[in-house]
Design a protein around this motif. Structure first.
Motif, PDB file in Angstrom:
ATOM      1  N   PHE A 242      86.405  66.808 153.576  1.00 45.84           N
ATOM      2  CA  PHE A 242      86.232  67.300 154.944  1.00 45.84           C
ATOM      3  C   PHE A 242      84.911  66.832 155.529  1.00 45.84           C
ATOM      4  O   PHE A 242      83.966  66.494 154.803  1.00 45.84           O
ATOM      5  CB  PHE A 242      86.311  68.831 154.994  1.00 45.84           C
ATOM      6  CG  PHE A 242      85.173  69.528 154.289  1.00 45.84           C
ATOM      7  CD1 PHE A 242      83.972  69.803 154.945  1.00 45.84           C
ATOM      8  CD2 PHE A 242      85.294  69.923 152.961  1.00 45.84           C
ATOM      9  CE1 PHE A 242      82.922  70.437 154.296  1.00 45.84           C
ATOM     10  CE2 PHE A 242      84.249  70.564 152.304  1.00 45.84           C
ATOM     11  CZ  PHE A 242      83.067  70.816 152.974  1.00 45.84           C
TER      12      PHE A 242
ATOM     13  N   LEU B 192      91.695  74.968 155.404  1.00 41.37           N
ATOM     14  CA  LEU B 192      90.797  73.875 155.741  1.00 41.37           C
ATOM     15  C   LEU B 192      91.344  73.046 156.906  1.00 41.37           C
ATOM     16  O   LEU B 192      92.484  72.597 156.879  1.00 41.37           O
ATOM     17  CB  LEU B 192      90.595  72.981 154.510  1.00 41.37           C
ATOM     18  CG  LEU B 192      89.336  72.122 154.490  1.00 41.37           C
ATOM     19  CD1 LEU B 192      88.092  72.999 154.414  1.00 41.37           C
ATOM     20  CD2 LEU B 192      89.363  71.156 153.311  1.00 41.37           C
TER      21      LEU B 192
ATOM     22  N   ASP C  28      91.904  74.200 149.549  1.00 42.33           N
ATOM     23  CA  ASP C  28      92.100  73.798 150.942  1.00 42.33           C
ATOM     24  C   ASP C  28      93.060  74.734 151.654  1.00 42.33           C
ATOM     25  O   ASP C  28      92.871  75.075 152.828  1.00 42.33           O
ATOM     26  CB  ASP C  28      92.598  72.355 151.015  1.00 42.33           C
ATOM     27  CG  ASP C  28      93.921  72.151 150.278  1.00 42.33           C
ATOM     28  OD1 ASP C  28      94.063  72.672 149.156  1.00 42.33           O
ATOM     29  OD2 ASP C  28      94.809  71.485 150.831  1.00 42.33           O
TER      30      ASP C  28
ATOM     31  N   HIS D  37      84.063  68.203 149.761  1.00 40.42           N
ATOM     32  CA  HIS D  37      85.463  68.303 149.360  1.00 40.42           C
ATOM     33  C   HIS D  37      85.679  69.648 148.687  1.00 40.42           C
ATOM     34  O   HIS D  37      84.728  70.295 148.234  1.00 40.42           O
ATOM     35  CB  HIS D  37      85.843  67.176 148.391  1.00 40.42           C
ATOM     36  CG  HIS D  37      85.277  67.370 147.017  1.00 40.42           C
ATOM     37  ND1 HIS D  37      83.984  67.006 146.692  1.00 40.42           N
ATOM     38  CD2 HIS D  37      85.807  67.913 145.884  1.00 40.42           C
ATOM     39  CE1 HIS D  37      83.747  67.304 145.426  1.00 40.42           C
ATOM     40  NE2 HIS D  37      84.832  67.865 144.907  1.00 40.42           N
TER      41      HIS D  37
ATOM     42  N   ILE E 235      89.743  67.075 158.405  1.00 41.09           N
ATOM     43  CA  ILE E 235      90.158  66.614 157.086  1.00 41.09           C
ATOM     44  C   ILE E 235      89.963  65.105 157.000  1.00 41.09           C
ATOM     45  O   ILE E 235      90.347  64.365 157.914  1.00 41.09           O
ATOM     46  CB  ILE E 235      91.638  66.967 156.826  1.00 41.09           C
ATOM     47  CG1 ILE E 235      91.858  68.472 156.983  1.00 41.09           C
ATOM     48  CG2 ILE E 235      92.059  66.503 155.435  1.00 41.09           C
ATOM     49  CD1 ILE E 235      91.049  69.322 156.039  1.00 41.09           C
TER      50      ILE E 235
ATOM     51  N   ASN F 261      87.784  60.180 151.792  1.00 35.84           N
ATOM     52  CA  ASN F 261      87.480  61.120 150.713  1.00 35.84           C
ATOM     53  C   ASN F 261      86.979  60.374 149.481  1.00 35.84           C
ATOM     54  O   ASN F 261      86.012  60.806 148.830  1.00 35.84           O
ATOM     55  CB  ASN F 261      88.722  61.941 150.367  1.00 35.84           C
ATOM     56  CG  ASN F 261      88.444  63.034 149.359  1.00 35.84           C
ATOM     57  OD1 ASN F 261      87.375  63.652 149.375  1.00 35.84           O
ATOM     58  ND2 ASN F 261      89.387  63.275 148.459  1.00 35.84           N
TER      59      ASN F 261
ATOM     60  N   VAL G  41      90.479  67.599 148.469  1.00 37.72           N
ATOM     61  CA  VAL G  41      90.653  67.394 149.909  1.00 37.72           C
ATOM     62  C   VAL G  41      89.261  67.288 150.519  1.00 37.72           C
ATOM     63  O   VAL G  41      88.459  68.222 150.423  1.00 37.72           O
ATOM     64  CB  VAL G  41      91.443  68.550 150.561  1.00 37.72           C
ATOM     65  CG1 VAL G  41      91.545  68.334 152.068  1.00 37.72           C
ATOM     66  CG2 VAL G  41      92.826  68.664 149.946  1.00 37.72           C
TER      67      VAL G  41
ATOM     68  N   ARG H 295      92.150  71.251 145.256  1.00 36.90           N
ATOM     69  CA  ARG H 295      93.394  71.939 145.603  1.00 36.90           C
ATOM     70  C   ARG H 295      93.615  73.078 144.610  1.00 36.90           C
ATOM     71  O   ARG H 295      93.326  72.919 143.414  1.00 36.90           O
ATOM     72  CB  ARG H 295      94.561  70.956 145.531  1.00 36.90           C
ATOM     73  CG  ARG H 295      94.429  69.765 146.490  1.00 36.90           C
ATOM     74  CD  ARG H 295      95.624  68.840 146.350  1.00 36.90           C
ATOM     75  NE  ARG H 295      95.419  67.585 147.053  1.00 36.90           N
ATOM     76  CZ  ARG H 295      95.691  67.389 148.347  1.00 36.90           C
ATOM     77  NH1 ARG H 295      96.176  68.379 149.075  1.00 36.90           N
ATOM     78  NH2 ARG H 295      95.483  66.210 148.910  1.00 36.90           N
TER      79      ARG H 295
END
Length: 210
Positions: A157, A67, A62, A56, A110, A116, A155, A59
């Protein structure tokens, strides 16, 4: 990372081992304002048996990295250290630096909010497992609202790499007696992790030539 066939790492199991042991990774992308690098924990995806990784960013990293839209380079740095030319004995030699590194590249996907959360929970569990009194992400005094508010600032990934470059430069171009001397010197200096990587590389080379 420039590759040298003598130093190339290609065994997926060895790459997974290095990634698992070196989760503090550098994430690099070619952003709108130029190259940008961030540092985050990245783990192997426990739902995959290849080199897929999950992680992750906070913010607005991202947005800075684009991202999910741009290629990322994720760098895992394994054990490394200085090697003195004096350790090779009375021969012409120069100082060098031995190291292990794995580079994964690709465009990440994502994660959903629920995915997440699961990755964040696993990260906490992985590192809390070594604590005397492990504290999970959902344990009091944390409550559901607190956890979800913090997670919303990240965020997640998943990266399935389309390019892998891995290297262990561990004196493989030196004779066995010189390698053993370097291992002994590194051990005496307290760099046991690098010494162990050199033993693994030496044993792999011996097995390949047997």
């Amino acid at each position: 990372m420039r590759q040298n066939p003598s130093f190339a790492m290609t065994d997926p199991a060895e790459l997974r081992r290095v990634i698992a042991a070196s989760p503090w990774a550098m994430i690099v992308s070619d952003a709108d304002e130029g190259l940008v690098a961030s540092h985050y924990v990245v783990l192997l995806d426990d739902d995959a048996d290849d080199l897929t990784v999950v992680g992750h960013v906070g913010r607005p990293d991202d947005l800075i990295h684009g991202l999910g839209e741009r290629e990322l380079l994720i760098v895992f740095q394994g054990p490394h250290g200085y090697v003195s030319p004096g350790w090779y004995g009375d021969v012409a030699a120069v100082p060098t630096w031995n190291y292990v590194a794995v580079h994964l590249s690709g465009v990440p996907e994502i994660l959903s909010d629920d995915e997440n959360l699961r990755v964040l929970e696993r990260m906490v569990d992985v590192f809390e497992s070594g604590m005397a009194h492990p504290r999970g992400m959902w344990e009091l005094p944390n409550d559901d609202a607190f956890v979800r508010r913090l997670a919303a600032g990240t965020v997640g990934f998943r990266l399935r790499p389309t390019k892998v470059v891995a290297k262990r430069k561990l004196s493989q171009n030196k004779p066995d007696d010189a390698v053993q001397t370097v291992i002994a010197e590194l051990t005496a200096a307290g760099n046991n992790a690098l010494a162990e990587e050199m033993r693994r590389a030496r044993d792999a080379r011996r097995s390949a030539s047997a």
